[in-house]
Design a protein around this motif. Structure first.
Motif, PDB file in Angstrom:
ATOM      1  N   VAL B  42      -9.812  93.946 -12.309  1.00 49.58           N
ATOM      2  CA  VAL B  42     -10.105  93.329 -13.606  1.00 49.58           C
ATOM      3  C   VAL B  42      -8.809  92.906 -14.291  1.00 49.58           C
ATOM      4  O   VAL B  42      -7.920  93.729 -14.499  1.00 49.58           O
ATOM      5  N   PRO B  43      -8.667  91.608 -14.650  1.00 48.76           N
ATOM      6  CA  PRO B  43      -7.434  91.179 -15.324  1.00 48.76           C
ATOM      7  C   PRO B  43      -7.396  91.636 -16.782  1.00 48.76           C
ATOM      8  O   PRO B  43      -8.377  91.504 -17.505  1.00 48.76           O
ATOM      9  N   VAL B  44      -6.276  92.239 -17.169  1.00 46.71           N
ATOM     10  CA  VAL B  44      -6.095  92.653 -18.562  1.00 46.71           C
ATOM     11  C   VAL B  44      -4.974  91.809 -19.165  1.00 46.71           C
ATOM     12  O   VAL B  44      -3.850  91.813 -18.669  1.00 46.71           O
ATOM     13  N   LEU B  45      -5.285  91.052 -20.227  1.00 51.45           N
ATOM     14  CA  LEU B  45      -4.345  90.102 -20.814  1.00 51.45           C
ATOM     15  C   LEU B  45      -3.752  90.673 -22.096  1.00 51.45           C
ATOM     16  O   LEU B  45      -4.480  91.161 -22.956  1.00 51.45           O
ATOM     17  N   ASP B  46      -2.429  90.610 -22.208  1.00 54.14           N
ATOM     18  CA  ASP B  46      -1.802  91.199 -23.386  1.00 54.14           C
ATOM     19  C   ASP B  46      -1.421  90.173 -24.450  1.00 54.14           C
ATOM     20  O   ASP B  46      -0.680  90.458 -25.367  1.00 54.14           O
ATOM     21  N   GLY B  47      -1.928  88.951 -24.331  1.00 59.14           N
ATOM     22  CA  GLY B  47      -1.673  87.946 -25.361  1.00 59.14           C
ATOM     23  C   GLY B  47      -0.483  87.060 -25.079  1.00 59.14           C
ATOM     24  O   GLY B  47      -0.180  86.146 -25.853  1.00 59.14           O
ATOM     25  N   PHE B  48       0.217  87.293 -23.981  1.00 52.39           N
ATOM     26  CA  PHE B  48       1.398  86.480 -23.680  1.00 52.39           C
ATOM     27  C   PHE B  48       1.152  85.465 -22.559  1.00 52.39           C
ATOM     28  O   PHE B  48       2.077  84.784 -22.128  1.00 52.39           O
ATOM     29  N   GLN B  49      -0.092  85.359 -22.107  1.00 55.35           N
ATOM     30  CA  GLN B  49      -0.392  84.397 -21.052  1.00 55.35           C
ATOM     31  C   GLN B  49      -0.286  82.972 -21.599  1.00 55.35           C
ATOM     32  O   GLN B  49      -0.710  82.709 -22.721  1.00 55.35           O
ATOM     33  N   THR B  50       0.304  82.088 -20.823  1.00 55.23           N
ATOM     34  CA  THR B  50       0.465  80.700 -21.287  1.00 55.23           C
ATOM     35  C   THR B  50      -0.731  79.841 -20.887  1.00 55.23           C
ATOM     36  O   THR B  50      -0.930  78.786 -21.454  1.00 55.23           O
ATOM     37  N   GLU B  51      -1.480  80.281 -19.909  1.00 52.67           N
ATOM     38  CA  GLU B  51      -2.653  79.500 -19.534  1.00 52.67           C
ATOM     39  C   GLU B  51      -3.928  80.310 -19.752  1.00 52.67           C
ATOM     40  O   GLU B  51      -3.880  81.533 -19.874  1.00 52.67           O
ATOM     41  N   GLU B  52      -5.031  79.609 -19.815  1.00 50.48           N
ATOM     42  CA  GLU B  52      -6.322  80.263 -20.065  1.00 50.48           C
ATOM     43  C   GLU B  52      -6.736  81.070 -18.829  1.00 50.48           C
ATOM     44  O   GLU B  52      -6.940  80.515 -17.759  1.00 50.48           O
ATOM     45  N   VAL B  53      -6.826  82.375 -18.971  1.00 52.80           N
ATOM     46  CA  VAL B  53      -7.247  83.226 -17.858  1.00 52.80           C
ATOM     47  C   VAL B  53      -8.407  84.082 -18.351  1.00 52.80           C
ATOM     48  O   VAL B  53      -8.409  84.544 -19.488  1.00 52.80           O
ATOM     49  N   GLU B  54      -9.390  84.282 -17.471  1.00 52.39           N
ATOM     50  CA  GLU B  54     -10.543  85.099 -17.842  1.00 52.39           C
ATOM     51  C   GLU B  54     -10.193  86.572 -17.666  1.00 52.39           C
ATOM     52  O   GLU B  54      -9.715  86.961 -16.601  1.00 52.39           O
ATOM     53  N   GLY B  55     -10.418  87.354 -18.704  1.00 53.65           N
ATOM     54  CA  GLY B  55     -10.127  88.772 -18.567  1.00 53.65           C
ATOM     55  C   GLY B  55     -10.289  89.510 -19.882  1.00 53.65           C
ATOM     56  O   GLY B  55     -10.831  88.961 -20.844  1.00 53.65           O
TER      57      GLY B  55
END
Lengths: 176, 166
Positions: B42-55
């Motif tokens: 499961v991808p966990v995103l911390d708000g620093f992703q530059t592209e749209e990722v589902e997670g």
């Protein structure tokens, strides 16, 4: 070995050495006390976690030995039932030697991981040994690590008494 | 030697019986789990992703509050006892440790298309993230985890609600 011989002979009920004659001796009562003590403790502990595998998995994970994955969840599902089945075995006397052996191995592992986590906390937080306090996930809530280690040593010694001084009085395997 | 051999044979038999009993109980228990579900993927995103990722998105107090203000659903992943003593106003109890027991009662409040948030005790507890991972594996894709937890909520000087509401 024929299965019949195994069941009636040396295997399940301990064989000739278990078939003592005459009245019960102090050793028989000591082994009985150890069996009831261990079974009561581990049945109580197991029922705290048997129906909450996610909670138990969380507690195992805190030891930082096993991460999230199938092995962790299988342990969380199975371990409480090993405790329950082995406790029932101690109470009935069926496969008593095997359950005592399992409790010796399990408690040796418990002691090792509690010591590992205690040193982890001591190194990470600078807490003195006697002040290390955490929930070991054993089913009895948070306690001091040194107390938990002592408890586990007592459990292991009780299992050793059952294993090395087998008395088959007061078991389903005895006829007299 | 014989004593050790019998001890080991009996221990193996007891372990096999324990495995069978445990997995049978697990299969019929409300809180039973599938040990082979893919929690690590499961991808966990911390708000620093530059592209749209589902997670699962990890957010701070400001984003958490704006979600609440927008009428978003909030789940409290702590125990019923903790929830009773004080929780974020409007939060729904979903004790992570009793996932199966709460799933049926809470899912009517959740939508696969609408974002909802989860919190636990504080920044160091990870029950909110683990609950988010469990829900992600069930198909929920718009999950937000409030990292600060109840401690972060209190630090921001925000009020609590007590008692059982859900």
């Amino acid at each position: 070995m024929a299965i019949n011989e195994y069941i009636n002979g040396n295997g399940v009920f301990g064989g000739k050495e278990g078939l003592q004659e005459g009245s019960a001796r102090w050793k028989d009562y000591l082994v009985l006390a150890c069996r009831i003590f261990l079974a009561a403790v581990f049945i109580y502990a197991a029922f705290q976690k048997a129906d909450k595998p996610l909670m138990f998995a969380d507690e195992i994970r805190m030891y930082r030995v096993i991460g999230i994955g199938p092995l962790l969840y299988i342990m969380a599902i199975v371990l409480p039932w090993v405790e329950i089945i082995c406790s029932l075995s101690l109470l009935t006397g069926i496969f008593m030697r095997g359950s005592a052996f399992t409790f010796i191995v399990m408690n040796a592992i418990f002691i090792a991981v509690v010591i590992y986590r205690t040193f982890d906390i001591m190194n990470g937080e600078g807490t003195p040994f006697m002040d290390v306090y955490f929930d070991c996930g054993c089913g009895f809530g948070a306690t001091y690590a040194w107390k938990k280690i002592l408890e586990d040593i007592v459990f292991m010694l009780s299992a050793m008494i059952i294993y090395f001084a087998p008395s088959y009085r007061f078991t389903l395997g005895r006829r007299n | 030697m014989e004593r050790i051999r019998y001890g080991i044979i009996q221990a193996i038999i007891l372990t096999v019986i324990s495995f069978v009993t445990a997995f049978t109980f697990n299969a019929f228990s409300e809180n039973g789990i599938n040990p082979f579900r893919k929690m690590n993927g499961v991808p966990v995103l911390d708000g620093f992703q530059t592209e749209e990722v589902e997670g699962i998105r990890i957010v701070g107090i400001d984003e958490f509050r704006s979600l609440l203000d927008g009428g978003g659903i909030v789940l409290d992943s702590r125990t019923a006892e903790d929830y009773d003593q004080g929780h974020v106003p409007g939060a729904i109890l979903f004790d992570y440790f009793e996932f199966g027991s709460y799933l049926d009662t809470v899912t009517p409040y959740l939508s696969f298309d609408e974002e909802f948030a989860i919190y636990c005790t504080g920044p160091y507890c990870d029950d909110s993230e683990l609950l988010a991972r469990e829900l992600f594996t069930l198909g929920y894709r718009k999950i937000t985890v409030f990292r600060g937890g109840l401690e972060g909520w209190l630090e921001a000087g925000l009020p609590l609600e007590t008692g059982m509401h859900y």
